[in-house]
Design a protein around this motif. Structure first.
Motif, PDB file in Angstrom:
ATOM      1  N   LYS A 267      46.651  44.245  31.701  1.00 38.19           N
ATOM      2  CA  LYS A 267      45.559  44.031  30.737  1.00 38.19           C
ATOM      3  C   LYS A 267      44.178  44.056  31.402  1.00 38.19           C
ATOM      4  O   LYS A 267      43.184  44.278  30.732  1.00 38.19           O
ATOM      5  CB  LYS A 267      45.739  42.683  30.019  1.00 38.19           C
ATOM      6  N   MET A 268      44.128  43.755  32.714  1.00 37.38           N
ATOM      7  CA  MET A 268      42.811  43.656  33.385  1.00 37.38           C
ATOM      8  C   MET A 268      42.847  44.506  34.658  1.00 37.38           C
ATOM      9  O   MET A 268      42.677  43.991  35.762  1.00 37.38           O
ATOM     10  CB  MET A 268      42.492  42.196  33.712  1.00 37.38           C
ATOM     11  N   LYS A 269      43.059  45.808  34.471  1.00 37.25           N
ATOM     12  CA  LYS A 269      43.342  46.688  35.611  1.00 37.25           C
ATOM     13  C   LYS A 269      42.200  46.705  36.654  1.00 37.25           C
ATOM     14  O   LYS A 269      42.415  46.485  37.834  1.00 37.25           O
ATOM     15  CB  LYS A 269      43.594  48.100  35.079  1.00 37.25           C
ATOM     16  N   GLY A 270      40.990  46.949  36.145  1.00 40.33           N
ATOM     17  CA  GLY A 270      39.834  47.049  37.056  1.00 40.33           C
ATOM     18  C   GLY A 270      39.649  45.755  37.835  1.00 40.33           C
ATOM     19  O   GLY A 270      39.459  45.749  39.063  1.00 40.33           O
ATOM     20  N   LEU A 271      39.727  44.615  37.130  1.00 41.08           N
ATOM     21  CA  LEU A 271      39.535  43.317  37.777  1.00 41.08           C
ATOM     22  C   LEU A 271      40.664  43.048  38.772  1.00 41.08           C
ATOM     23  O   LEU A 271      40.418  42.533  39.872  1.00 41.08           O
ATOM     24  CB  LEU A 271      39.481  42.209  36.713  1.00 41.08           C
ATOM     25  N   SER A 272      41.900  43.433  38.410  1.00 45.54           N
ATOM     26  CA  SER A 272      43.009  43.141  39.326  1.00 45.54           C
ATOM     27  C   SER A 272      42.870  43.947  40.621  1.00 45.54           C
ATOM     28  O   SER A 272      43.270  43.476  41.684  1.00 45.54           O
ATOM     29  CB  SER A 272      44.363  43.320  38.642  1.00 45.54           C
ATOM     30  N   GLU A 273      42.269  45.143  40.544  1.00 45.36           N
ATOM     31  CA  GLU A 273      42.034  45.904  41.791  1.00 45.36           C
ATOM     32  C   GLU A 273      41.024  45.172  42.683  1.00 45.36           C
ATOM     33  O   GLU A 273      41.201  45.060  43.901  1.00 45.36           O
ATOM     34  CB  GLU A 273      41.522  47.305  41.464  1.00 45.36           C
ATOM     35  N   ILE A 274      39.972  44.644  42.067  1.00 51.24           N
ATOM     36  CA  ILE A 274      38.972  43.871  42.836  1.00 51.24           C
ATOM     37  C   ILE A 274      39.645  42.624  43.426  1.00 51.24           C
ATOM     38  O   ILE A 274      39.462  42.274  44.596  1.00 51.24           O
ATOM     39  CB  ILE A 274      37.775  43.465  41.943  1.00 51.24           C
ATOM     40  N   ALA A 275      40.478  41.960  42.599  1.00 50.03           N
ATOM     41  CA  ALA A 275      41.154  40.726  43.037  1.00 50.03           C
ATOM     42  C   ALA A 275      42.036  41.016  44.254  1.00 50.03           C
ATOM     43  O   ALA A 275      42.062  40.231  45.211  1.00 50.03           O
ATOM     44  CB  ALA A 275      41.983  40.155  41.900  1.00 50.03           C
ATOM     45  N   GLU A 276      42.736  42.102  44.218  1.00 40.76           N
ATOM     46  CA  GLU A 276      43.627  42.432  45.338  1.00 40.76           C
ATOM     47  C   GLU A 276      42.822  42.628  46.626  1.00 40.76           C
ATOM     48  O   GLU A 276      43.165  42.083  47.679  1.00 40.76           O
ATOM     49  CB  GLU A 276      44.444  43.684  45.015  1.00 40.76           C
ATOM     50  N   LYS A 277      41.720  43.369  46.517  1.00 40.87           N
ATOM     51  CA  LYS A 277      40.877  43.606  47.706  1.00 40.87           C
ATOM     52  C   LYS A 277      40.309  42.300  48.261  1.00 40.87           C
ATOM     53  O   LYS A 277      40.298  42.056  49.462  1.00 40.87           O
ATOM     54  CB  LYS A 277      39.707  44.524  47.329  1.00 40.87           C
ATOM     55  N   LEU A 278      39.826  41.458  47.345  1.00 43.30           N
ATOM     56  CA  LEU A 278      39.151  40.229  47.796  1.00 43.30           C
ATOM     57  C   LEU A 278      40.107  39.219  48.431  1.00 43.30           C
ATOM     58  O   LEU A 278      39.693  38.396  49.244  1.00 43.30           O
ATOM     59  CB  LEU A 278      38.427  39.553  46.620  1.00 43.30           C
TER      60      LEU A 278
END
Ligand SMILES: Cc1cc2nc3c(=O)[nH]c(=O)nc-3n(C[C@H](O)[C@H](O)[C@H](O)COP(=O)(O)OP(=O)(O)OC[C@H]3O[C@@H](n4cnc5c(N)ncnc54)[C@H](O)[C@@H]3O)c2cc1C
Ligand code: SF4
Ligand code: SF4
Ligand code: SF4
Length: 470
Positions: A223-234
């Motif tokens: 549901k939150m693809k873009g945010l989950s990519e940022i979350a993974e990096k951070l």
């Protein structure tokens, strides 16, 4: 904890995703009262448009907002998937100790083995010693910590998050700064390392765990693809999330100095921040553990100013701390380090309580002890248990979720009122003590009753914004 079906979770997420479309305006609904000051939204914004106001301790929009909603969705105070966090990261179950402190694999009292670190720590320097060891031995390459902004002031309480990339740089972080530190605003800068750690208060740990869940949980990832990519990096580089315990925190300490008529540079004691020299003089003078939890400031020239902690609270109150559901300790950190519960006798000072949740970290700590980098002893259990339990029964009976801090009044007027001195509440007779873990538990119950329950009730009554916890 409330358990919900997948469909309910689905609805909760959809509702918050819809709300997030207001962009930074959605986040402002959270920051009106509930912000924890963790700084995470600063690291999340893809446009780099969020800064952190160091006086109000709130995020500020400083640039363009494309209404992606990531800041709102990542924020631990918009919605909190606590049941998922508890399931994935330690949580608690079973005995009273586990319910109170989390599912620890080790619990003990400790202080730094190095004289240099012990001298600077508040109170035992265990955190600094642990971080120093993890860097020295190459377990991590960098550590996100909080130092005082003014390095020449012994107890500078103006927090400044920074990254230590050598063991030597860790020393600057020793001692507690009694102001909100937006530690996670520097999370992005940790991403250039492979193995790192950060030290925060329990709310930082909660924010970080939510971020990890955002990319680990399938529904959230979808549901939150873009945010989950940022979350993974951070989150990728962080090997250890370490917590110091926390009861409440403050906005700008300068107001307190003005009120107390002291200068920061002259302070040799501000509650548990105390020079070891003064602490040992106090012990020699016959003072006991109660001196160390007394609310007072001592200056270099020997002046002692006792103050009313609630009056200070009204001056510097950070509203987000009142809705904090971490009861002093972080159950979701790899280790949580405090001072409540550390006394193993009435004449004890300079130790920390340590609960370790991560078994791999416990093995490292065992090595530290073997190498004399950490002194360790058992926690004191059951000292004053009957008295603690009696006081809790009285507290439950006499104070059913009272709005003690006057949140309703604040919501109507924008001003905090002074609830009256706690000095009127008589403590147990001299010679009757509650020590060790029992004292810790009593503080937890007190915090929940006096600050948390009543606040939630008052927010609910006023129809004000409250975090969705599920
Ligand atoms: C506002 C506040 C309230 C606290 N309330 C309690 C309490 O009620 N009960 C209790 O048992 N313990 C409480 N503590 C924790 C306690 O004061 C010590 O920080 C803890 O026992 C660790 O001690 P140490 O000697 O190991 O830390 P040190 O070796 O002195 O290291 C201090 C560590 O704390 C970090 N730090 C300092 N200030 C901040 C800050 N503002 N935000 C985030 N990180 C910070 C530094 O990065 C450093 O890693 C509180 C701390 C703070 C800052
Ligand atoms: S994260 Fe997105 S919604 Fe939030 S301030 Fe930045 S651009 Fe706006
Ligand atoms: S709680 Fe953290 S992420 Fe949420 S608004 Fe406050 S600083 Fe930003
Ligand atoms: S009381 Fe809670 S919200 Fe406030 S600083 Fe401590 S851990 Fe964070």
């Amino acid at each position: 904890m409330i358990t919900r079906t997948k469909e309910k979770e689905d609805l909760i997420l959809d509702r918050h995703i819809a709300l997030s479309r207001d962009g930074f305006e959605a986040l402002q609904k959270v920051t009106a009262f509930c912000c924890a000051g963790c700084g995470l939204c600063v690291s999340i914004c893809p446009l780099g448009s969020i800064a952190f106001d160091e006086i109000k301790k709130r995020p500020l929009l400083t640039g363009e907002c494309n209404r992606c909603g990531y800041c709102y969705l990542a924020c631990p105070r918009s919605f909190l998937p606590l049941s998922k966090i508890e399931k994935t990261y330690f949580g608690s179950n079973g005995s009273e100790e586990f319910k109170r402190l989390g599912a620890f694999c080790d619990l003990f009292v400790a202080r730094a083995g190095s004289k240099e670190i012990y001298r600077e720590g508040t109170p035992g320097g265990t955190t600094t010693a642990l971080v120093h060891y993890l860097m020295e031995k190459g377990y991590v390459e960098a550590a996100l910590l909080t130092r005082g902004k003014h390095p020449d002031i012994r107890f500078c309480m103006h927090p400044e998050p920074y990254i230590a990339s050598s063991p030597q740089e860790v020393f600057a972080s020793a001692h507690s700064k009694f102001e909100i530190s937006p530690v996670l605003s520097h999370l992005g800068a940790l991403s250039r390392y492979k193995r790192t750690l950060f030290v925060g208060t329990p709310c930082h740990i909660m924010a970080f765990r939510k971020l990890q869940i955002i990319y680990q949980d399938e529904m959230m990832r979808t549901k939150m693809k873009g945010l989950s990519e940022i979350a993974e990096k951070l989150t990728a580089s962080v090997t250890y999330a370490l917590s110091i315990n926390c009861f409440l925190n403050h906005t700008n300490m300068d107001k307190a100095y003005e009120w107390l008529k002291v200068q920061e540079k002259d302070i040799v004691r501000f509650n548990e921040n105390v020079t070891k020299k003064l602490a040992h003089e106090a012990l020699e003078d016959g003072k006991d553990w109660r001196w160390f939890i007394q609310n007072s400031v001592v200056t270099r020239d020997g002046q002692v100013k006792d103050y009313d902690v609630l009056q200070l609270g009204v001056l510097l109150l950070y509203s987000g701390c009142l809705v904090c559901n971490n009861m002093i300790v972080s159950k979701h950190a790899d280790a949580s380090i405090g001072f409540f519960g550390a006394e193993t006798g009435v004449k004890e000072f300079g130790w920390n309580t340590v609960s370790i949740m991560d078994p791999a970290l416990k093995e490292i700590v065992d090595k530290m002890v073997a190498e004399k980098k950490l002194e360790q002893k058992p926690v004191l259990r059951n000292y004053g248990r009957v008295l603690r339990k009696t006081l809790e029964v009285l507290m439950r009976g006499l104070m059913p979720a009272k709005d003690f801090m006057g949140v309703s009044h604040y919501l109507q007027t924008g001003e905090w009122y002074y609830p009256g001195t706690m000095k009127k509440i008589k403590g147990p007779r001299r010679g009757t003590y509650i020590l060790g873990l029992e004292l810790f538990y009593l503080a937890q119950t007190f915090r929940k009753k006096m600050f948390y329950d009543g606040t939630l009730k008052a927010l609910g009554k006023a129809g004000a914004y409250r975090t969705t916890v599920y």
